[in-house]
Scaffold this active site. Structure first.
Site, PDB file in Angstrom:
ATOM      1  N   ASP A   1       8.374   4.687  47.926  1.00  0.00           N
ATOM      2  CA  ASP A   1       7.119   4.935  47.210  1.00  0.00           C
ATOM      3  C   ASP A   1       7.388   5.565  45.849  1.00  0.00           C
ATOM      4  O   ASP A   1       8.216   6.478  45.740  1.00  0.00           O
ATOM      5  CB  ASP A   1       6.257   5.925  48.006  1.00  0.00           C
ATOM      6  CG  ASP A   1       5.136   5.249  48.746  1.00  0.00           C
ATOM      7  OD1 ASP A   1       4.797   4.090  48.407  1.00  0.00           O
ATOM      8  OD2 ASP A   1       4.600   5.873  49.677  1.00  0.00           O
TER       9      ASP A   1
ATOM     10  N   GLU B   1       0.549   2.633  44.212  1.00  0.00           N
ATOM     11  CA  GLU B   1      -0.852   2.561  44.641  1.00  0.00           C
ATOM     12  C   GLU B   1      -1.754   2.036  43.529  1.00  0.00           C
ATOM     13  O   GLU B   1      -1.663   2.485  42.384  1.00  0.00           O
ATOM     14  CB  GLU B   1      -1.330   3.948  45.090  1.00  0.00           C
ATOM     15  CG  GLU B   1      -0.586   4.456  46.312  1.00  0.00           C
ATOM     16  CD  GLU B   1      -1.127   5.783  46.835  1.00  0.00           C
ATOM     17  OE1 GLU B   1      -2.127   6.301  46.282  1.00  0.00           O
ATOM     18  OE2 GLU B   1      -0.546   6.302  47.798  1.00  0.00           O
TER      19      GLU B   1
ATOM     20  N   GLU C   1      -4.655  -0.067  53.434  1.00  0.00           N
ATOM     21  CA  GLU C   1      -4.804   1.152  54.242  1.00  0.00           C
ATOM     22  C   GLU C   1      -6.272   1.486  54.474  1.00  0.00           C
ATOM     23  O   GLU C   1      -7.073   1.560  53.525  1.00  0.00           O
ATOM     24  CB  GLU C   1      -4.093   2.331  53.540  1.00  0.00           C
ATOM     25  CG  GLU C   1      -4.231   3.637  54.315  1.00  0.00           C
ATOM     26  CD  GLU C   1      -3.258   4.730  53.903  1.00  0.00           C
ATOM     27  OE1 GLU C   1      -2.376   4.468  53.058  1.00  0.00           O
ATOM     28  OE2 GLU C   1      -3.386   5.844  54.431  1.00  0.00           O
TER      29      GLU C   1
ATOM     30  N   ASP D   1       5.565   8.348  50.345  1.00  0.00           N
ATOM     31  CA  ASP D   1       5.336   9.665  49.739  1.00  0.00           C
ATOM     32  C   ASP D   1       4.653  10.603  50.736  1.00  0.00           C
ATOM     33  O   ASP D   1       4.472  11.790  50.469  1.00  0.00           O
ATOM     34  CB  ASP D   1       4.549   9.552  48.427  1.00  0.00           C
ATOM     35  CG  ASP D   1       3.192   8.907  48.618  1.00  0.00           C
ATOM     36  OD1 ASP D   1       2.918   8.399  49.732  1.00  0.00           O
ATOM     37  OD2 ASP D   1       2.401   8.894  47.655  1.00  0.00           O
ATOM     38  N   SER D   2       4.319  10.067  51.914  1.00  0.00           N
ATOM     39  CA  SER D   2       3.861  10.925  53.011  1.00  0.00           C
ATOM     40  C   SER D   2       4.964  11.907  53.390  1.00  0.00           C
ATOM     41  O   SER D   2       4.715  12.850  54.161  1.00  0.00           O
ATOM     42  CB  SER D   2       3.431  10.085  54.221  1.00  0.00           C
ATOM     43  OG  SER D   2       4.424   9.126  54.528  1.00  0.00           O
TER      44      SER D   2
HETATM   45  O1  KIV Z   1       3.432   7.169  52.307  1.00  0.00           O
HETATM   46  C1  KIV Z   1       3.136   6.491  53.297  1.00  0.00           C
HETATM   47  O2  KIV Z   1       3.363   6.871  54.452  1.00  0.00           O
HETATM   48  C2  KIV Z   1       2.501   5.206  53.070  1.00  0.00           C
HETATM   49  C3  KIV Z   1       2.080   4.429  54.289  1.00  0.00           C
HETATM   50  C4  KIV Z   1       0.889   5.043  54.881  1.00  0.00           C
HETATM   51  C5  KIV Z   1       1.870   3.019  53.977  1.00  0.00           C
HETATM   52  O3  KIV Z   1       2.313   4.823  51.975  1.00  0.00           O
END
Ligand code: KIV
Length: 263
Positions: free
Chosen positions: A83, A114, A181, A43-44
């Site tokens: 995600d 999460e 993380e 989700d980044s």
């Molecule tokens: O969304 C993301 O990039 C992540 C990683 C940091 C594991 O969840």
């Protein structure tokens, strides 16, 4: 690596699992040709691809669109995890299942979410439904406001015990793996040793069973300079150099030369 079995095998053989985030077709094609194990549509995407300040801005539509593009580029050569975006798994079981359905139908082979508290029923239900679930503990960026910012987690003893208990809980609920993380390396080591399922670290030292990095961070393309990020190439400088050389050649009428023109 194409199935969840490889996660368990890798841990059993003490072979590190390599994961990168990916959000687009072109990058996915490169990853498909690499020796990396796994691509994560994180989700980044909200921050890296869309310029939002944090991951609370990721939506299901956004995640589905990126997952579909990455799945096409990977051509089933790599295991693909997507995600679950902000609150998409906190409204109701029905709502969560619809979100998972959309991500799996877009090409994901597993979903990541999460935290564990309040998600137990969903995780159990997904695992029973044949959907592999990856956990994510420590710094959980979707909780940015509740955590008071994006900071290292698990520095105090009480929180360390809580994180270990949460990790064990995820394992007993049937998660096949979990991301740790931004926690101290020693805590990541304790959790990794206490679990049968593999841990994938980001900012969690080298004792985890694998590592994940945001692709743009490792390419040196992002402005994020967190301590744990290693830039494996000076991507931004290389891109700027290419753009400058292109601009100069256009202005000086060197490009397109004859070889780049149709007769
Ligand atoms: O969304 C993301 O990039 C992540 C990683 C940091 C594991 O969840």
């Amino acid at each position: 690596m194409q199935s969840i079995h490889h996660f368990q095998e890798a841990k059993a053989q003490s072979r590190k699992i390599t994961v990168v985030t990916c959000y687009d077709y072109t990058s996915a094609q490169i990853i498909a040709d690499s020796t990396l194990d796994v691509a994560l549509v994180g989700d980044s995407a909200a921050t890296v691809m869309h310029g939002y300040p944090d991951t609370t801005h990721a939506t299901l539509d956004m995640m589905v669109m990126h997952t579909r593009a990455v799945a096409k580029g990977l051509k089933q050569k790599k295991f693909l995890i997507a995600d679950m975006p902000f609150l998409s798994y906190r409204k109701s079981l029905d709502h969560s299942l619809n979100a998972v359905e959309a991500l799996i139908q877009a090409g994901a082979q597993a979903v990541k979410l999460e935290g564990v508290r309040g998600n137990e029923q969903l995780i159990h239900h997904l695992v029973e439904s044949g959907i592999p679930v990856m956990g994510h503990l420590g710094l959980t960026p979707q909780h940015i406001h509740g955590l008071g910012g994006l900071k290292v987690q698990g520095r105090v003893e009480g929180l360390q015990k809580q994180l270990l208990a949460d990790a064990k809980s995820l394992e007993s609920l049937g998660a096949f793996s979990l991301v740790l993380e931004c926690i101290p390396a020693a805590l990541a080591q304790t959790i990794t040793q206490a679990l049968l399922i593999p841990t994938i670290g980001i900012g969690a030292g080298h004792h985890t069973d694998g590592q994940v990095l945001v692709l743009q961070d490792l390419y040196g393309l992002s402005d994020c300079k967190a301590k744990f990020i290693k830039e494996f190439m000076p991507g931004k400088a290389l891109c700027l150099d290419a753009l400058e050389r292109y601009a100069v050649e256009v202005i000086e009428q060197k490009y397109p030369s004859k070889e780049f023109a149709y007769e």
